[in-house]
Design an enzyme around this catalytic site. Structure first.
Site, PDB file in Angstrom:
ATOM      1  N   CYS A   1       0.851  -1.186   0.000  1.00 32.63           N
ATOM      2  CA  CYS A   1       0.000   0.000   0.000  1.00 32.63           C
ATOM      3  C   CYS A   1       0.883   1.231   0.000  1.00 32.63           C
ATOM      4  O   CYS A   1       1.765   1.371   0.836  1.00 32.63           O
ATOM      5  CB  CYS A   1      -0.886  -0.019   1.241  1.00 32.63           C
ATOM      6  SG  CYS A   1      -1.878   1.466   1.422  1.00 32.63           S
TER       7      CYS A   1
ATOM      8  N   CYS B   1      -3.888   7.246  -1.519  1.00 26.96           N
ATOM      9  CA  CYS B   1      -5.198   7.259  -2.177  1.00 26.96           C
ATOM     10  C   CYS B   1      -6.294   7.821  -1.281  1.00 26.96           C
ATOM     11  O   CYS B   1      -7.231   8.439  -1.773  1.00 26.96           O
ATOM     12  CB  CYS B   1      -5.594   5.861  -2.615  1.00 26.96           C
ATOM     13  SG  CYS B   1      -4.316   5.039  -3.570  1.00 26.96           S
TER      14      CYS B   1
ATOM     15  N   GLU C   1      -0.257   1.276   9.360  1.00 27.67           N
ATOM     16  CA  GLU C   1      -1.482   1.959   9.753  1.00 27.67           C
ATOM     17  C   GLU C   1      -1.316   2.409  11.192  1.00 27.67           C
ATOM     18  O   GLU C   1      -0.532   1.834  11.938  1.00 27.67           O
ATOM     19  CB  GLU C   1      -2.698   1.049   9.564  1.00 27.67           C
ATOM     20  CG  GLU C   1      -3.272   1.238   8.155  1.00 27.67           C
ATOM     21  CD  GLU C   1      -3.756  -0.021   7.483  1.00 27.67           C
ATOM     22  OE1 GLU C   1      -3.370  -1.119   7.921  1.00 27.67           O
ATOM     23  OE2 GLU C   1      -4.521   0.101   6.503  1.00 27.67           O
TER      24      GLU C   1
ATOM     25  N   TYR D   1      -9.416   0.147  -4.989  1.00 24.00           N
ATOM     26  CA  TYR D   1      -8.923  -1.211  -4.754  1.00 24.00           C
ATOM     27  C   TYR D   1      -8.879  -2.055  -6.028  1.00 24.00           C
ATOM     28  O   TYR D   1      -8.170  -3.065  -6.079  1.00 24.00           O
ATOM     29  CB  TYR D   1      -9.801  -1.894  -3.694  1.00 24.00           C
ATOM     30  CG  TYR D   1      -9.417  -1.505  -2.288  1.00 24.00           C
ATOM     31  CD1 TYR D   1      -8.969  -0.230  -1.979  1.00 24.00           C
ATOM     32  CD2 TYR D   1      -9.479  -2.417  -1.242  1.00 24.00           C
ATOM     33  CE1 TYR D   1      -8.601   0.125  -0.696  1.00 24.00           C
ATOM     34  CE2 TYR D   1      -9.120  -2.070   0.049  1.00 24.00           C
ATOM     35  CZ  TYR D   1      -8.675  -0.792   0.317  1.00 24.00           C
ATOM     36  OH  TYR D   1      -8.299  -0.451   1.581  1.00 24.00           O
TER      37      TYR D   1
ATOM     38  N   GLU E   1      -6.575  -5.856   4.703  1.00 21.24           N
ATOM     39  CA  GLU E   1      -7.010  -4.528   4.277  1.00 21.24           C
ATOM     40  C   GLU E   1      -7.936  -4.626   3.062  1.00 21.24           C
ATOM     41  O   GLU E   1      -8.847  -3.810   2.902  1.00 21.24           O
ATOM     42  CB  GLU E   1      -5.778  -3.684   3.958  1.00 21.24           C
ATOM     43  CG  GLU E   1      -6.090  -2.232   3.664  1.00 21.24           C
ATOM     44  CD  GLU E   1      -4.859  -1.494   3.176  1.00 21.24           C
ATOM     45  OE1 GLU E   1      -3.818  -1.540   3.854  1.00 21.24           O
ATOM     46  OE2 GLU E   1      -4.925  -0.885   2.091  1.00 21.24           O
TER      47      GLU E   1
END
Lengths: 484, 484, 484, 484
Positions: D97, D101, D254, D293, D444
């Site tokens: 990731c 976004c 995260e 995604y 995720e």
């Protein structure tokens, strides 16, 4: 040509057709054929309605005239997207195969391949083909795109078969044309077509060059013979009732076409021995047709979802969470197929002839999903319907003075719906999941436009595995070196 | 009673049956019924063959006599396992539903529940039931186990329905017996049964106690009326041919049974108001019947796998790795269902009456798999078959002097097999995946013995979630404390 | 030997083991190894508890003594079933691989194969093996069953590899024994074993006969070296905390075993060149081990289901219908695997040596399901858990005086549960679906006892396709004739 | 701002961040954070490369300047499609990731919703927001889009929670701004952001209007505190090696963001009590993010497919038909997700503000597939990899003079590849399927942009079931009448 003109035009043709062992004179009114004719006629009927004009009508790049989209060469990605939406619309309106896509897909494939063939070989097929297509557009004809040969023993190439006719081939070359022989199987809508456009069924090598043949021929040309293929529960259409047939007005059909020493004038020949281009023609036709399934089958899927939801309402289960969840799953699967149809269209690219080609990788992905999801949607639909789907007595029983009242009493469910409505909806679902509709919605979804293995082979070829390995190596910290 | 005796015994009965709007006199020879009779008769025929005696014959705990296993009370886990193997055998031999399991499953459920009812309530149903069963064993009768009521609006309980008859109920209690009214749907093999044993369809509360009723009644008792349920392609049996029917000799059927104020003498009443035992009776019958599907459907699965493998051979694709892989997948799914049938049997336990009950959790797991895997097996079978499955012309076309030779020429594939063989195998697969066989192999697999949601509710109830949470807490190091 | 005796016995051994680049002296107390030792020790601990005696203890057919079932030869189907139940129990108690099954499965396979080898070839391996096993039973030893060789280039047979040592082989035959060299990969629980029993990894031909070798060797014999294999998040065990490790006490491990010119006296050799029996030994060991997975993995599955249900409670989602439905699906999949484990056991048959063998077809079906369902169960568990599964801060943060209070405030959910409990349960699920537990529950489920393709090959071989085709032909009305 | 400028700009910020119980001063060089910074920095680095300019750079509708697409408002469907392609590219380049976004999706959602809010309510949020965005575009900032609140007990609305802070809310309204309190969970890339843009997490009613708040705040504003979330195998990044970390340079993270009485000046407030628009803001942000995604996860999927194919080559299995088939299946699933991402983009429509919105139905379909297919792709990848994936010893072992040579000998496979390469590729796959990469690629994919049930609820709402039922009724011949 309006819907009625179309039907009249078929009535005037002298086609030779056998149905269940009998040669049939009046095809147009034959109860086994008429539902499929009604479905194909919807491609005319909807084109007459202003609200559908943007989907059904296109402006021809050949003549500048407004033409039925089924005869159009795609000029941009918007055309490709509109095609899929038109197909979903027609699937929704008919709940079956409306048969006219094979011709459209053949036109677009033949157009770009003949152009490239001419460029490479100096032949003149492309201009010929475009003259032919102009005629199709102007007369708004239904043309059967005919690809699948009988193939005999699948392990053997055409010329190695015990019988040389198991693939359509040129048996004689004359100054004014060619003579061809063979057969084409699974010909969707053949009985409702004015014309047939024939293409080879696979990539061919030098030794099979006589099998590399493409041409157009009127459906009632001498030597052309059609034999109707049976479908599950087909003869319910002969019973004369209204309930048990399921889909009240529409249906589909497929036929074997025998091509017995048929003469084709050069003006209608689009490939005659150029085997090196056979694979490309197959690949493009298949690609367009794999895109198509992202439209038509999702339209039928909409009908099936509506059928399931209706039955849930009629039976008082529509509020149950597991029923709602199954409906959502059906929607999800249906829209996934549609998304693939849209995506391969939106990612289309122009070919050398100017005609747009879908993204082949995504078109194959689309079709591969279509070989799976309709089966699961049908399974979920049957789950929602309940067992009465396959145990409902006949409409004659419902009408019978002694047992009819019993059935009306005992098969009545939620108060505001009638037993007959429930029966009609059950029969529609039976048609779509176990009857003639299932032949199209399930088995044709599996094999039409090529069986799943054909799509898998394409995916293996089109996905750039070398690049993916390079990405992996870079992230893993592996130094580049010449690949195997 | 031999196979022939059985058929003659049916001929002597005066059953009232409607088929497609007509009352039928001679049921035994009716072409729509006969295939199902042939299938049911196999339960007699195989019992006469020494090689199948261990599966087909058991020693009655009631009489010490050798009886047909379909009339037997399971005395140990070996009996439970033998039951599943017998069902697989019959599924293999008939390729359809042979209809006699519902009675067997009803006997075993009624036996243990009446015993426990008597223990608790001081009633005397159990002795009565065993007298009845002795008679069934001695006369080797086919008994239809009838559970599913019409149910009307699924959101309402029996007594809350607009029409009180939507569940079978006692309308009058007399000194010598009861009068009952209602209907039972989806009655498998009803037309081939000597007797009907009725059970309630769901757990009932006090206010619905008149619906808590179980009894046996001859299939031709006054007030009993049956209405044949249609199946896909059912009328091919009326066409008189051999090819298009698919399964040459066998089939199944289901019927609506109307029970219109039928008098039942007390000697044949096994529950009459004891609503507190209704749920247990349903649960056990359903449990046995969910076990059954691990047998019969895997037998039909064997046939379908054999059909797919045959077509692969006939068409020259049996060596392709993707075809072999699909065959393996079909085997895997089929044997998984069988394993569940065996496991719930091997883990069976005795009830208070001595009759063995399957492991209910695993029986529900078995059935839940049966609501899924046959659909996937059928999908894979269609993948292997190719599109001809739904486009093959009729047998009349094959026999027609003009088009028959064309078809024989063009549909011929691998040299050593004939076009007709290929057609026969295609029609058998069509029968099993889209025809009357599919009604049993697919839709009945979904809904027979309860729809999937019924199994899921049982799983939620029978899986000990508290214990699983305790296991998790211990491993996570969470101190025990009183649960919510 | 009690749990404590077992641990002490390991402490006395002089094994050579490398962990993360260091040779380790005190293996027993090493924090990376101890959790796996705890898990293996449970096979002793539970055997001491009367409530588990029926599963954990068996009566030896060799000595008549009560022995730990992990050292027992299965004497009937009840033994085979008890084995699966014992494995589920241990999976539930440890939430991981307890490592002792490979030895048990090796004993049973070697027993029947050596018997048949001796019968056929006049060798005397069987008596030797039983003497060895008596010793194992009496001393209650943990024995690592070692099968998987490195295999080098998968396309080449052992003797064709560039390096002849890529499969374990006999390098010298001496009067008193053999010298062997090679390595075994993926050796579950190797560090916790007293002994190693080596078997060949595949069917071997004449030219590879030196690779057809089976023997037992102490885990600390000269020339034996072990190298610990890393697992995801393994070093959390070194962090010294209680929360982030997930599974508080238990774990698993796998190791590479190097066998560097190790001398094996004849008394411990059970195969030495009899390549014709190599395939059977592999097949039987694999069969037993494929059965095993229907036990142990379903025990771990119970833990994971309990973890998911706990999190749903802690977070207030356990009443949502979609959550309940996912829990049911997890149960269903888990019990399907268990059913396959039970079924192949209940259908076991005696071999010539008297030792019972599972039904091989069903054991392969069992394992093939185990290569799929745990992944789906884990996916559903993660669905229920929510994203915090992979975003939860560390236990040091929870303990930190500044940020700890914030976390306790903001990660608190349903009132009656603490944030710490929620964290513990999340970490247990992380362990099982993404951590060291996932190595066992997922990847080992895929490859342990053979990768899925190995099972598929067995299914293709064991399912009688000829018979299935014959069934199909009979029903289709096709006359018998010699098959292809 | 170049890649280096970006990194320097972060270095200058005074963010308060805790990692594993410690407050960290130098975040930029912290080994647990740096890989994620590297990934985010790729959004700058690729924008500097001409070959990616069409994807990475857009022309701002606000300023007419070329801006990084991550700060752009989509002006047409081509922009929407380019967004998905940019995300696939970055997923391919980083294998994880890249975090930027959420900000882009927040900008686009806030833009159209504030416009419509202003139109309806006369507020002036839209102009304010666009001024803010101009600043973001000009300074090329990374902005964390923060939506997910802790939520406490999922059954209770914000104001009904025991603790009022479990959702971010306005605690004070002042003349010059508002004071807010609460926390946001799962904040992707929070540690690498310049700014945070906060949005409400669900549809809110009147009583929860103080929770209807949206604003932007610098990531180092007083009162903002971040706590790093652990990932599987995260500390391998601290080990200092190159092999075991799997993905050599990149990763994700995260964090929990604590918002403790933070003052927000009005100029940065975009919603403050207008609860009626909260649902729309959530729906649009979620819609854009569900589209995302279909890009990023397919890029990571490309890497994983490349990893699997590489391992097949390294181990000599790439020619096996079952391996090739699994690779094709991985491609198929990956491209199906991509097709959904493209389709919802191509079918986008302008909102009132001129900013384009994706087709919401198809975006939800996209995401729902993303909650399933990566898990199956990962399962297939593990199937291809073999068991060494979870049993490979550490890189310290490979480097150890005693055991390293053994490992190099015994783990060597196909001649032309080294053991180390094999190990690197195994570790990359471990990272992606069981390690920190799996946190992003699997968990995720499940919960990011909303858990699957959120998508299902949207599908139920957006699919026009009434129309589908009408289609069914027409085909079934049921007369129209007012619907229930």
């Amino acid at each position: 040509m309006t819907r009625d003109d179309y039907i009249e035009s078929l009535r005037r043709m002298k086609r030779r057709v056998f149905i269940m062992g009998q040669e049939v004179e009046n095809l147009v009114d034959h109860p086994l054929v008429r539902p499929s004719l009604n479905a194909c006629a919807m491609t005319y009927e909807l084109a007459e309605k202003p609200e559908f004009a943007d989907l059904m009508i296109a402006t021809s790049n050949l003549t500048g005239q407004r033409v039925n989209r089924f005869t159009h060469l795609h000029q941009n990605t918007a055309d490709l997207v509109a095609k899929v939406k038109m197909q979903r619309l027609l699937g929704q309106q008919t709940g079956c195969c409306f048969q006219r896509c094979v011709g459209m897909d053949a036109f677009n494939a033949v157009d770009s391949v003949t152009y490239e063939m001419d460029q490479k070989l100096g032949t003149e097929y492309h201009a010929r083909f475009r003259r032919y297509l102009k005629h199709v557009q102007e007369d708004n004809l239904v043309v059967d795109g005919a690809m699948t040969d009988p193939k005999g023993d699948r392990q053997l190439s055409p010329s190695k078969q015990a019988d040389p006719d198991l693939f359509v081939h040129i048996v004689e070359r004359k100054p004014d044309g060619i003579v061809v022989r063979g057969a084409k199987l699974h010909q969707t809508g053949a009985l409702n077509s004015h014309e047939i456009i024939v293409m080879p069924t696979q990539t061919l090598s030098e030794e099979d060059k006589d099998y590399a043949v493409s041409f157009a021929v009127p459906a009632d040309a001498p030597g052309i013979l059609m034999i109707y293929g049976r479908q599950p529960s087909d003869t319910r259409k002969l019973e004369g009732g209204r309930l048990d047939v399921g889909n009240r007005e529409f249906g589909g059909h497929e036929a074997v076409i025998i091509i017995d020493n048929v003469f084709i004038p050069w003006e209608r020949v689009f490939m005659a021995g150029e085997h090196a281009f056979s694979g490309q023609l197959v690949e493009r036709f298949a690609g367009y047709h794999r895109q198509s399934y992202g439209g038509c089958k999702t339209g039928v899927g909409d009908v099936l979802i509506g059928t399931a939801q209706s039955l849930a309402q009629y039976q008082g289960t529509d509020k149950a969470s597991h029923i709602k969840d199954k409906i959502v799953e059906m929607i999800h699967l249906n829209e996934t197929m549609y998304a693939c149809g849209i995506a391969c269209s939106a990612q289309g690219k122009p070919t050398a002839s100017g005609t747009y080609l879908i993204d082949l990788l995504l078109a194959n992905v689309c079709k591969l999903n279509v070989t799976r999801f309709p089966y699961e949607i049908a399974r979920l639909a049957q789950d929602i319907a309940g067992g009465l789907l396959v145990t409902l007595p006949s409409e004659q029983d419902l009408a019978n003075p002694e047992v009819g009242p019993y059935l009306k009493k005992y098969l009545h469910s939620v108060d505001r719906y009638t037993t007959e409505e429930r029966g009609q909806m059950l029969r529609l679902m039976e048609n779509l999941t176990l009857g003639p509709g299932a032949a199209a919605y399930l088995t044709e979804s599996m094999h039409g436009a090529g069986s799943p293995q054909a799509q898998r082979i394409m995916l293996a070829r089109l996905a750039d595995l070398e690049k993916k390995m390079e990405l992996a190596r870079r992230l893993a910290g592996i130094k580049e070196r010449p690949s195997k």
